[in-house]
Write an enzyme that holds these catalytic residues in place. Structure first.
Site, PDB file in Angstrom:
ATOM      1  N   LYS A 163      44.831  36.379  41.621  1.00 59.59           N
ATOM      2  CA  LYS A 163      45.168  37.720  42.095  1.00 59.59           C
ATOM      3  C   LYS A 163      46.517  38.180  41.564  1.00 59.59           C
ATOM      4  CE  LYS A 163      42.238  40.070  44.502  1.00 59.59           C
ATOM      5  NZ  LYS A 163      41.712  39.790  45.822  1.00 59.59           N
ATOM      6  N   TYR A 168      39.787  35.628  36.786  1.00 59.21           N
ATOM      7  CA  TYR A 168      39.451  35.910  38.186  1.00 59.21           C
ATOM      8  C   TYR A 168      37.938  35.820  38.357  1.00 59.21           C
ATOM      9  CZ  TYR A 168      40.354  37.301  42.912  1.00 59.21           C
ATOM     10  OH  TYR A 168      40.433  37.296  44.279  1.00 59.21           O
TER      11      TYR A 168
END
Length: 565
Positions: A175, A104
């Site tokens: 996510k 991420y």
């Protein structure tokens, strides 16, 4: 409470041979037992040795360390995810500190920019505006039928990088990886979606490798009708799904949230998740300093949907601590590129109007300018907390930070803009400019700061401390909506796990090694609040905890038994 370990039941599956090896959710690679290899037509398709998942993870870790750049590490991990998801999550959980910034932020930003260049294999759903009349068919094509969490973007405001078109798909993928790694939500229940409504990024439109719809972005009624078609199709296909809006442009983010939050179980992580983790951090930081958040004066740089969302949640929290709404709002000052938001400022956005200061109350300020800059505001307000959500690097200057420290011996400074290239000031500079007295939390990960032979750990104000727990709590409780009170309960729970509060030292936020424990605690608090608010069926605390345990997925292989389709 820690999850109770229980023996996994055998899984009956109809796939065999090369088809099974190509199924990421079911593939075990070299960990298929000899019995499974015989039963599923895998003899001779794998090396002789049967390995454990830990042996596989060790090999993958060695291979990972051979890559020199973060983007190459990201590509490698995505390849594992697309071939063997169980191994991917075992590897990530074994090395979460190292790998979270790779799967991420900040590395996912580069992956979005280079999405069409590094594309290997399809994951998730791409819904082009040109295919809008096939929406139901598209969702029927999703191979996993029991979807419980969707993360959707239109790619227009990816981190601080702007319009990335379908390259924004990297964000929902990343996510949802954290929903699983941190919140224990089975990857079989997750679906990343990008709404391909064109792009205004000329570089992408000119790129021969760009894989999205080569058209300027649709806007206005066309855009909102398209999004509505998507929402209605999702409601019909998965009526109980949790839908997370991600990285929509400011002009669309709040209208979409307000339109759909009472129609489908949904939230916007950029607005509400960022607000929840920031408020949790501020509650903990205030307690560590021996006070309450309601005693602090707060200045924001950045008055977009994210900044205003944080401000509104801070105001709600300080009201919970005893302030009137008027008193709570008087302690929050919003600065954007045009200066301090006041009631005399034209062209305010709807969500900004309740966050203005009355110009008549500023008549005694020490300034000659009609436009009140961040420095003017810091000099006159003498804030305890400074929060950056501007998306612009370097705006927390030495003069501003030193001016703040002049009036506040223990300033709380939070440059939250992502990725690291957009941060308002580096922790190293903030620590130096405050003589080591600032409490710093950032949006992107930073290494500890060494200043005058002392080590200062830097907390990452990471939404991953919030949204996985919210997702788990919604699934376990069966909540039909996400209310403001559920988000507040998540913030309060996060603050309770602050090492700085618990031990008087260390980070203001928990360490990543504890994130699953924190997520489970947040899930319980969120589920309990959902029941209290009437958006989930009331059960006993024991039943809610059992539901959390039952829904918490572990990266372990199950025994397979063969069945027909």
């Amino acid at each position: 409470m820690e999850p109770k370990t229980k023996k996994q039941r055998s899984l009956y599956i109809p796939y065999a041979g090369p088809v099974l090896l190509e199924f990421p959710l079911l593939n075990k690679g070299s960990a298929f037992s000899m019995e499974e290899r015989r039963n599923f037509n895998l003899l001779g398709l794998l090396p002789e040795v049967v390995e454990t998942i830990e042996e596989q993870a060790e090999r993958a870790w060695i291979q990972y360390q051979g890559f020199k750049t973060e983007i190459d590490k990201h590509i490698y991990l995505r390849n594992i995810q697309d071939t063997n998801e169980t191994l991917f999550y075992r590897l990530v959980n074994n090395h979460l500190d190292e790998m979270m910034p790779v799967i991420y932020t900040p590395t996912v930003g580069a992956a979005c920019e280079r999405f069409s260049e590094i594309y290997r294999r399809s994951r998730g759903v791409f819904i082009s505006y040109q295919n809008r009349h096939n929406m139901d068919d598209i969702l029927q094509n999703v191979p996993n039928h029991n979807i419980k969490v969707i993360v959707v973007t239109d790619g227009e405001r990816i981190l601080g990088l702007g319009d990335q078109g379908i390259g924004g798909m990297g964000i929902p993928i990343g996510k949802l990886s954290l929903y699983t790694a941190c919140g224990g939500i089975s990857p079989a229940y997750t679906l990343p979606v990008v709404l391909d409504v064109g792009t205004n990024n000329q570089q992408l439109l000119n790129d021969p490798l760009y894989m999205g719809w080569r058209n300027p972005r649709i806007t206005d009624d066309e855009y909102y009708e398209f999004v509505d078609e998507f929402i209605q199709a999702v409601k019909q296909r998965w009526p109980d799904v949790l839908l997370q809006f991600e990285d929509f442009a400011q002009k669309n983010a709040m209208p979409l949230l307000n339109r759909y939050r009472n129609e489908i179980c949904s939230f916007n992580d950029d607005i509400q998740g960022t607000a929840a983790v920031t408020v949790g951090t501020l509650i903990a930081a205030s307690r560590a300093a021996g006070g309450q958040l309601s005693e602090k004066k707060i200045v924001f740089l950045g008055a977009g949907s994210a900044g205003c969302g944080i401000a509104e949640m801070i105001i709600a929290q300080t009201q919970r601590e005893g302030l009137s709404e008027e008193a709570a709002r008087q302690k929050v000052f919003m600065v954007d590129r045009f200066g301090l938001l006041t009631d005399k400022m034209p062209n305010l956005l709807p969500f900004q109007t309740k966050l203005v200061q009355k110009r008549e109350n500023l008549s005694d300020w020490d300034t000659d300018s009609d436009v009140l800059s961040l420095l003017d505001v810091v000099r006159n307000v003498k804030p305890d907390i400074l929060i950056g959500v501007s998306g612009q690097t370097g705006l927390f200057t030495e003069e501003i930070i030193r001016e703040m420290h002049k009036h506040c011996p223990r300033p709380i400074v939070m440059p939250l803009s992502n990725p690291t290239s957009r941060v308002e000031a580096t922790p190293q500079d903030i620590i130096a400019w405050t003589e080591g007295n600032a409490l710093v939390a950032t949006g992107s990960p930073f290494n500890p700061v060494v200043w005058k032979d002392k080590i200062y750990p830097i907390a990452q104000c990471n939404n991953a401390f919030i949204f996985p727990g919210i997702g788990l709590g919604v699934i376990a409780s069966g909540a039909s909506r996400i209310t403001d009170e559920m988000l507040m309960s998540a913030s309060e729970t996060l603050a309770q796990y602050s090492p700085l509060v618990l031990n008087g030292e260390g980070l203001v936020l928990p360490e990543l090694k504890d994130i699953q424990k924190v997520s489970r605690a947040i899930a319980f608090a969120v589920g309990k609040m959902a029941q209290q608010q009437g958006v989930a069926v009331k059960t006993s605390a024991e039943a809610l905890q059992q539901a959390i345990d039952d829904n918490f997925w572990h990266a372990e292989y199950r025994d397979y038994r063969r069945t027909s389709i």
